[in-house]
Scaffold this motif. Structure first.
Motif, PDB file in Angstrom:
ATOM      1  N   GLY A   1       0.830  -1.210   0.000  1.00  0.00           N
ATOM      2  CA  GLY A   1       0.000   0.000   0.000  1.00  0.00           C
ATOM      3  C   GLY A   1       0.858   1.251   0.000  1.00  0.00           C
ATOM      4  N   LEU A   2       1.901   1.221   0.820  1.00  0.00           N
ATOM      5  CA  LEU A   2       2.808   2.363   0.900  1.00  0.00           C
ATOM      6  C   LEU A   2       3.450   2.625  -0.463  1.00  0.00           C
ATOM      7  CD1 LEU A   2       4.398   4.500   2.465  1.00  0.00           C
ATOM      8  CD2 LEU A   2       6.058   2.735   3.066  1.00  0.00           C
ATOM      9  N   LYS A   3       3.792   1.532  -1.134  1.00  0.00           N
ATOM     10  CA  LYS A   3       4.408   1.663  -2.459  1.00  0.00           C
ATOM     11  C   LYS A   3       3.471   2.419  -3.399  1.00  0.00           C
ATOM     12  CE  LYS A   3       4.669  -1.546  -5.603  1.00  0.00           C
ATOM     13  NZ  LYS A   3       4.708  -2.962  -5.987  1.00  0.00           N
ATOM     14  N   TRP A   4       2.170   2.046  -3.349  1.00  0.00           N
ATOM     15  CA  TRP A   4       1.218   2.732  -4.239  1.00  0.00           C
ATOM     16  C   TRP A   4       1.022   4.182  -3.836  1.00  0.00           C
ATOM     17  CZ3 TRP A   4       0.993   0.831  -8.637  1.00  0.00           C
ATOM     18  CH2 TRP A   4       0.945  -0.545  -8.863  1.00  0.00           C
ATOM     19  N   THR A   5       1.038   4.431  -2.543  1.00  0.00           N
ATOM     20  CA  THR A   5       0.925   5.819  -2.081  1.00  0.00           C
ATOM     21  C   THR A   5       2.062   6.653  -2.663  1.00  0.00           C
ATOM     22  OG1 THR A   5      -0.260   5.322  -0.045  1.00  0.00           O
ATOM     23  CG2 THR A   5       1.123   7.285  -0.023  1.00  0.00           C
ATOM     24  N   LEU A   6       3.265   6.103  -2.571  1.00  0.00           N
ATOM     25  CA  LEU A   6       4.424   6.847  -3.090  1.00  0.00           C
ATOM     26  C   LEU A   6       4.346   6.979  -4.608  1.00  0.00           C
ATOM     27  CD1 LEU A   6       7.298   5.443  -0.848  1.00  0.00           C
ATOM     28  CD2 LEU A   6       6.090   7.632  -0.675  1.00  0.00           C
ATOM     29  N   ALA A   7       3.890   5.904  -5.272  1.00  0.00           N
ATOM     30  CA  ALA A   7       3.796   5.952  -6.731  1.00  0.00           C
ATOM     31  C   ALA A   7       2.783   7.001  -7.167  1.00  0.00           C
ATOM     32  CB  ALA A   7       3.418   4.581  -7.279  1.00  0.00           C
ATOM     33  N   LEU A   8       1.631   7.026  -6.487  1.00  0.00           N
ATOM     34  CA  LEU A   8       0.602   8.018  -6.816  1.00  0.00           C
ATOM     35  C   LEU A   8       1.118   9.438  -6.598  1.00  0.00           C
ATOM     36  CD1 LEU A   8      -2.881   6.873  -5.469  1.00  0.00           C
ATOM     37  CD2 LEU A   8      -2.200   7.352  -7.824  1.00  0.00           C
TER      38      LEU A   8
ATOM     39  N   VAL B   1      -6.908   7.550 -12.003  1.00  0.00           N
ATOM     40  CA  VAL B   1      -6.438   8.214 -10.791  1.00  0.00           C
ATOM     41  C   VAL B   1      -5.210   9.091 -11.087  1.00  0.00           C
ATOM     42  CG1 VAL B   1      -5.413   7.800  -8.535  1.00  0.00           C
ATOM     43  CG2 VAL B   1      -7.408   6.501  -9.252  1.00  0.00           C
ATOM     44  N   ALA B   2      -4.323   8.574 -11.928  1.00  0.00           N
ATOM     45  CA  ALA B   2      -3.137   9.355 -12.293  1.00  0.00           C
ATOM     46  C   ALA B   2      -3.537  10.650 -12.988  1.00  0.00           C
ATOM     47  CB  ALA B   2      -2.230   8.533 -13.205  1.00  0.00           C
ATOM     48  N   ILE B   3      -4.526  10.559 -13.879  1.00  0.00           N
ATOM     49  CA  ILE B   3      -4.990  11.761 -14.570  1.00  0.00           C
ATOM     50  C   ILE B   3      -5.585  12.751 -13.572  1.00  0.00           C
ATOM     51  CG2 ILE B   3      -6.714  12.658 -16.191  1.00  0.00           C
ATOM     52  CD1 ILE B   3      -6.348  10.075 -17.812  1.00  0.00           C
ATOM     53  N   ALA B   4      -6.420  12.238 -12.675  1.00  0.00           N
ATOM     54  CA  ALA B   4      -7.062  13.126 -11.706  1.00  0.00           C
ATOM     55  C   ALA B   4      -6.022  13.836 -10.829  1.00  0.00           C
ATOM     56  CB  ALA B   4      -8.035  12.326 -10.837  1.00  0.00           C
TER      57      ALA B   4
ATOM     58  N   ILE C   1       0.679  13.919  -0.704  1.00  0.00           N
ATOM     59  CA  ILE C   1       0.950  12.589  -0.148  1.00  0.00           C
ATOM     60  C   ILE C   1      -0.249  12.127   0.669  1.00  0.00           C
ATOM     61  CG2 ILE C   1       2.373  11.309   1.501  1.00  0.00           C
ATOM     62  CD1 ILE C   1       4.707  13.181   0.659  1.00  0.00           C
ATOM     63  N   LYS C   2      -0.741  13.026   1.515  1.00  0.00           N
ATOM     64  CA  LYS C   2      -1.885  12.649   2.346  1.00  0.00           C
ATOM     65  C   LYS C   2      -3.148  12.530   1.504  1.00  0.00           C
ATOM     66  CE  LYS C   2      -0.821  15.976   5.241  1.00  0.00           C
ATOM     67  NZ  LYS C   2      -0.837  16.872   6.411  1.00  0.00           N
ATOM     68  N   GLY C   3      -3.223  13.358   0.472  1.00  0.00           N
ATOM     69  CA  GLY C   3      -4.404  13.346  -0.405  1.00  0.00           C
ATOM     70  C   GLY C   3      -4.553  12.061  -1.203  1.00  0.00           C
ATOM     71  N   THR C   4      -3.453  11.338  -1.404  1.00  0.00           N
ATOM     72  CA  THR C   4      -3.556  10.109  -2.195  1.00  0.00           C
ATOM     73  C   THR C   4      -4.448   9.077  -1.507  1.00  0.00           C
ATOM     74  OG1 THR C   4      -1.547   9.284  -1.136  1.00  0.00           O
ATOM     75  CG2 THR C   4      -1.285  10.291  -3.309  1.00  0.00           C
TER      76      THR C   4
ATOM     77  N   GLU D   1      -4.162   1.858  -1.648  1.00  0.00           N
ATOM     78  CA  GLU D   1      -2.928   2.523  -1.244  1.00  0.00           C
ATOM     79  C   GLU D   1      -2.777   2.347   0.263  1.00  0.00           C
ATOM     80  OE1 GLU D   1      -5.603   4.210   0.168  1.00  0.00           O
ATOM     81  OE2 GLU D   1      -3.882   5.507   0.644  1.00  0.00           O
ATOM     82  N   LEU D   2      -1.907   3.073   0.885  1.00  0.00           N
ATOM     83  CA  LEU D   2      -1.573   2.817   2.284  1.00  0.00           C
ATOM     84  C   LEU D   2      -2.779   2.840   3.229  1.00  0.00           C
ATOM     85  CD1 LEU D   2       0.550   2.246   4.406  1.00  0.00           C
ATOM     86  CD2 LEU D   2       1.117   4.679   4.460  1.00  0.00           C
ATOM     87  N   SER D   3      -3.618   3.876   3.138  1.00  0.00           N
ATOM     88  CA  SER D   3      -4.751   3.979   4.063  1.00  0.00           C
ATOM     89  C   SER D   3      -5.724   2.824   3.881  1.00  0.00           C
ATOM     90  CB  SER D   3      -5.507   5.293   3.837  1.00  0.00           C
ATOM     91  OG  SER D   3      -4.698   6.361   4.186  1.00  0.00           O
TER      92      SER D   3
END
Ligand SMILES: Nc1ncnc2c1ncn2[C@@H]1O[C@H](COP(=O)(O)OP(=O)(O)OP(=O)(O)O)[C@@H](O)[C@H]1O
Ligand SMILES: [Mg+2]
Lengths: 216, 252
Positions: free
Chosen positions: A15-22, A88-91, A154-157, A167-169
């Protein structure tokens, strides 16, 4: 009650990985488009300034959550069948570009007018004036606000969870549901966010102090 | 002083009119500057001196009349503006050096970007002009590390690196501490001696006496009178000129 073992930690790390990627996608994509937005906002062409002012107003005036929904379901409505990832990437890119564009517009406009005039008087063209003279100064001025936005991003992801993104949350929520240890899990999740965001905030505060002493 | 003036007009303003919105900032301004000529432009605050010289390199647009520099008539076309800016250098009251670049980088940027010179070529030229303004030993410092006088001399060198045919100065010494005024004026005097065509907005009347071929007096956007320094200072024709000179000389 299940315990939190390697598998759970691994899941959180994913999840953390996706948070960072996003975050990275939002920041890089938003950085590139944000630069264009900032340049358009400070252009001499009136309609271009107006259009980008509208763009910024829309993305700053609506919740990120709604923007995610609109892009996610919007692209489906148009008949495009794209990955949740891409939507999500576009948004995030659109969202970040509006904010970074506005932050950097402020930075560009904070560079004294004499700098542009000196560049013009030397015969420099727009591209060189922007790249060699204005942007290096504008970025320096905007650095604290840029870092501040990065922390928000970061928090918004975590909002990407709403369209099914783990993602992480969201990973924390899943693990907590499986293990029935919400406090431990969310303490871990919170610690992960904190360890990423806090050094950035410190760095932001330090650059801001340095700018203030330089201006004095 | 060697007589470097020839008859060929380098800069010509014909019936120039300029408005800022509804405000009429320049009114029917006519002026011819021949090669090698040194003009000192003076007048009360708000009379349009800065506006006038900023129109010559198109930092400001004119609405009426015609400005010609070295045969090129200034229009809105990028080509005309480029051509004029290549021939005309400018020095500002507030130096406007690029703070994130060293003095050397300040000097090499335009020659590299505009003329396409290599870094080595640009640095050779920069060193020559930095030597001429006597700050070559400061080349690797940033503007903030220099005194005001040194910064202004660096700004002069930066303009010279484009090897312009004429230089515009907008109150180059007004932002300086008194003890630094002389070093900048001396640099400008040296430039004048070498035959540079110059239009200087300045209230340094000693400088005007020493180097100007003509002193031009402006008030409310108009050229009121002009003449060689001896006659201009000894025998001003207009009441406004006399009032102005009275105030200036009382201050200095
Ligand atoms: N960008 C601008 N917009 C509107 N009005 C302007 C602008 N620039 C100058 N003016 C006005 O035009 C007039 C002439 O200004 P200018 O700067 O040319 O005067 P100046 O003779 O250089 O004065 P100073 O000695 O104070 O530098 C002034 O009344 C000024 O307020
Ligand atoms: Mg002025």
């Amino acid at each position: 009650m299940a315990s939190i073992g390697f598998n759970e930690l691994f899941f959180l790390a994913q999840g953390l990985k996706w948070t960072l990627a996003l975050t990275l996608i939002g920041f890089v994509g938003g950085g590139i488009f944000g630069l264009l937005v900032a340049l358009a906002r400070t252009a001499e062409i009136t309609w271009l300034r107006r259009v980008t002012a509208g763009y910024i107003a829309i993305f700053q005036g609506t919740p990120l959550l709604m923007q995610l929904f609109v892009v996610y379901y919007g692209v489906a409505l148009v008949g495009l069948n794209i990955d949740a990832w891409l939507a999500v990437a576009i948004a995030f890119t659109l969202h970040a570009s509006a904010y970074l564009g506005e932050i950097w517009r402020g930075g560009i406009q904070a560079v004294p007018k004499g700098q542009t005039e000196a560049a013009k008087a030397l015969g420099l063209h727009y591209a060189s004036t922007i790249k060699d003279v204005i942007l290096p100064q504008a970025f320096k001025i905007s650095l604290p606000a840029t870092i501040g936005f990065l922390v928000q991003l970061i928090k918004g992801t975590s909002l990407a969870a709403i369209v099914g993104f783990v993602e992480l949350s969201r990973a924390g929520q899943i693990v907590s549901n499986q293990t029935f240890r919400p406090l431990t899990v969310f303490a871990l999740v919170g610690l992960a966010y904190f360890l990423i965001c806090w050094p950035l905030s410190l760095w932001g505060a330090r650059t801001e102090r340095r700018l203030q002493t330089a201006a004095r | 002083m060697p007589q470097t003036t020839t008859q060929e007009p380098l800069i010509a303003l014909n019936g120039v009119g300029k408005w800022y919105g509804a405000y009429h900032a320049l009114k029917n301004v006519n002026m011819t500057v021949r090669k090698g000529e040194k003009i000192v432009l003076c007048g009360p605050s708000g009379s349009g001196k800065s506006t006038l010289i900023r129109c010559i390199n198109h930092l400001e647009e004119i609405q009426e009349g015609k400005i010609t520099v070295e045969g090129t008539t200034l229009t809105d076309s990028a080509r005309a503006i480029d051509a004029v800016r290549r021939e005309v250098g400018m020095v500002f009251q507030s130096f406007n050096l690029f703070p994130h670049k060293t003095i050397m980088e300040n000097c090499t940027l335009a020659p590299m970007r505009v003329k396409g010179l290599s870094k080595a070529e640009a640095e050779t030229i920069a060193r020559k002009y930095l030597e001429r303004v006597r700050i070559v030993d400061q080349a690797d410092k940033y503007p903030a590390q220099l005194s005001g006088g040194q910064q202004q001399r660096a700004a002069i060198a930066r303009a010279l690196c484009m090897e312009p045919k004429a230089m515009l100065f907008d109150e180059p010494t007004s932002a300086l501490d008194p003890e630094m005024v002389k070093e900048v004026l001396d640099t400008m005097i040296g430039l004048a001696r070498d035959g540079m065509t110059m239009i200087c907005v300045t209230h340094e009347m000693g400088f005007a006496r020493q180097v100007a071929d003509r002193v031009v007096f402006m008030a409310s956007g108009e050229i009121i009178e002009e003449g060689p320094p001896e006659t201009f200072f000894r025998n001003p024709q207009h009441e406004r000129t006399r009032t102005f000179l009275g105030e200036i000389l009382a201050h200095h």
